[in-house]
Write a protein that holds these residues in place. Sequence first.
Motif, PDB file in Angstrom:
ATOM      1  N   THR A 141       2.466 -32.135 -32.004  1.00 31.07           N
ATOM      2  CA  THR A 141       2.873 -32.443 -30.624  1.00 31.07           C
ATOM      3  C   THR A 141       2.470 -33.861 -30.211  1.00 31.07           C
ATOM      4  O   THR A 141       2.854 -34.307 -29.131  1.00 31.07           O
ATOM      5  CB  THR A 141       2.239 -31.448 -29.630  1.00 31.07           C
ATOM      6  N   GLN A 142       1.687 -34.539 -31.042  1.00 34.92           N
ATOM      7  CA  GLN A 142       1.168 -35.854 -30.676  1.00 34.92           C
ATOM      8  C   GLN A 142       1.587 -36.952 -31.645  1.00 34.92           C
ATOM      9  O   GLN A 142       0.985 -38.033 -31.664  1.00 34.92           O
ATOM     10  CB  GLN A 142      -0.364 -35.801 -30.601  1.00 34.92           C
ATOM     11  N   VAL A 143       2.594 -36.689 -32.470  1.00 31.30           N
ATOM     12  CA  VAL A 143       2.988 -37.654 -33.496  1.00 31.30           C
ATOM     13  C   VAL A 143       3.472 -38.954 -32.854  1.00 31.30           C
ATOM     14  O   VAL A 143       4.387 -38.942 -32.031  1.00 31.30           O
ATOM     15  CB  VAL A 143       4.095 -37.061 -34.390  1.00 31.30           C
ATOM     16  N   PRO A 144       2.865 -40.081 -33.222  1.00 32.62           N
ATOM     17  CA  PRO A 144       3.322 -41.363 -32.690  1.00 32.62           C
ATOM     18  C   PRO A 144       4.525 -41.886 -33.479  1.00 32.62           C
ATOM     19  O   PRO A 144       4.921 -41.300 -34.489  1.00 32.62           O
ATOM     20  CB  PRO A 144       2.100 -42.272 -32.886  1.00 32.62           C
ATOM     21  N   ASP A 145       5.067 -42.973 -33.010  1.00 30.93           N
ATOM     22  CA  ASP A 145       6.213 -43.608 -33.669  1.00 30.93           C
ATOM     23  C   ASP A 145       5.709 -44.397 -34.870  1.00 30.93           C
ATOM     24  O   ASP A 145       4.971 -45.377 -34.716  1.00 30.93           O
ATOM     25  CB  ASP A 145       6.923 -44.530 -32.676  1.00 30.93           C
ATOM     26  N   ALA A 181       5.684 -34.252 -40.683  1.00 30.76           N
ATOM     27  CA  ALA A 181       6.136 -34.499 -42.048  1.00 30.76           C
ATOM     28  C   ALA A 181       6.912 -35.814 -42.133  1.00 30.76           C
ATOM     29  O   ALA A 181       6.689 -36.621 -43.045  1.00 30.76           O
ATOM     30  CB  ALA A 181       6.989 -33.335 -42.541  1.00 30.76           C
ATOM     31  N   ALA A 182       7.818 -36.044 -41.177  1.00 29.51           N
ATOM     32  CA  ALA A 182       8.600 -37.280 -41.185  1.00 29.51           C
ATOM     33  C   ALA A 182       7.697 -38.498 -40.959  1.00 29.51           C
ATOM     34  O   ALA A 182       7.889 -39.552 -41.580  1.00 29.51           O
ATOM     35  CB  ALA A 182       9.685 -37.218 -40.109  1.00 29.51           C
ATOM     36  N   PHE A 183       6.721 -38.358 -40.062  1.00 32.45           N
ATOM     37  CA  PHE A 183       5.769 -39.439 -39.818  1.00 32.45           C
ATOM     38  C   PHE A 183       4.994 -39.776 -41.089  1.00 32.45           C
ATOM     39  O   PHE A 183       4.866 -40.945 -41.468  1.00 32.45           O
ATOM     40  CB  PHE A 183       4.810 -39.035 -38.696  1.00 32.45           C
ATOM     41  N   CYS A 184       4.480 -38.757 -41.758  1.00 29.42           N
ATOM     42  CA  CYS A 184       3.700 -38.988 -42.986  1.00 29.42           C
ATOM     43  C   CYS A 184       4.565 -39.622 -44.068  1.00 29.42           C
ATOM     44  O   CYS A 184       4.113 -40.533 -44.774  1.00 29.42           O
ATOM     45  CB  CYS A 184       3.090 -37.688 -43.481  1.00 29.42           C
ATOM     46  N   ASP A 185       5.799 -39.160 -44.199  1.00 31.71           N
ATOM     47  CA  ASP A 185       6.696 -39.743 -45.197  1.00 31.71           C
ATOM     48  C   ASP A 185       6.948 -41.215 -44.911  1.00 31.71           C
ATOM     49  O   ASP A 185       6.961 -42.049 -45.829  1.00 31.71           O
ATOM     50  CB  ASP A 185       8.021 -38.983 -45.232  1.00 31.71           C
ATOM     51  N   ALA A 186       7.158 -41.549 -43.635  1.00 28.62           N
ATOM     52  CA  ALA A 186       7.398 -42.947 -43.268  1.00 28.62           C
ATOM     53  C   ALA A 186       6.156 -43.797 -43.512  1.00 28.62           C
ATOM     54  O   ALA A 186       6.240 -44.906 -44.065  1.00 28.62           O
ATOM     55  CB  ALA A 186       7.825 -43.034 -41.802  1.00 28.62           C
ATOM     56  N   MET A 187       4.991 -43.297 -43.113  1.00 30.96           N
ATOM     57  CA  MET A 187       3.758 -44.061 -43.301  1.00 30.96           C
ATOM     58  C   MET A 187       3.427 -44.222 -44.782  1.00 30.96           C
ATOM     59  O   MET A 187       2.885 -45.248 -45.208  1.00 30.96           O
ATOM     60  CB  MET A 187       2.601 -43.370 -42.579  1.00 30.96           C
ATOM     61  N   ASP A 188       3.779 -43.224 -45.572  1.00 29.22           N
ATOM     62  CA  ASP A 188       3.484 -43.266 -47.000  1.00 29.22           C
ATOM     63  C   ASP A 188       4.268 -44.364 -47.712  1.00 29.22           C
ATOM     64  O   ASP A 188       3.946 -44.714 -48.853  1.00 29.22           O
ATOM     65  CB  ASP A 188       3.784 -41.895 -47.627  1.00 29.22           C
TER      66      ASP A 188
END
Length: 199
Positions: A141-145, A181-188
């Motif tokens: 619920t707190q995922v940043p951009d 999941a999308a945030f982690c994939d992008a940051m990775d």
Amino acid sequence: MRLYTSSGSPFARKCRVVRLEKALEGRIEEISAVFPYKDDAFTAINPIGQVPALVLDDGSVFTDSPLICAYLDEIGTGPKLIPAAGDDHWRVRRLETLADAIMEATVKQVLEGRRPENERSPTWLGYWREGMNRALDVAETQVPDAAGPLDMGKIALASAGCEGGFRRPDRDCRSARPRLAAFCDAMDQRPSFAQTRPA
């Protein structure tokens, strides 16, 4: 300066990412410590026997990833990862703390799983898994951009999310948390995360 890390520690990964993001490779030597970190040379640096640990040129020792990362943010180049004050400061620190809690629950499960089977506690494993899952639900619920400016909260959350069950083939932590999941994939995909990816 020397940064003692382990490729399997999400806390150490946080520090390794910050070292790269703050362009400190030339000033800080990264040294891989060997689990269980009990040899006399390492416990003389960090008596608790945990990574990460940062040793300054004057012999001063920093332990605990939030402290190490704050110091690296202070001495490195580029935009600050921890805002100096105000609402942004506390937003970043709250997210970092939530991410650290996820990492702590993850590490406890891993260490418990390394014990002989007859010594493992299903009660404690269940308690830590439930806590990790609740915290991951809050993080969803707190995922940043991921595309916005980098900060310490994002680094910590990516380190936690990528390790907090997301890489475990025996758990499905992704489908219920698509934003995380999308945030982690992008940051990775960031070079600093790609270079510190666990083996």
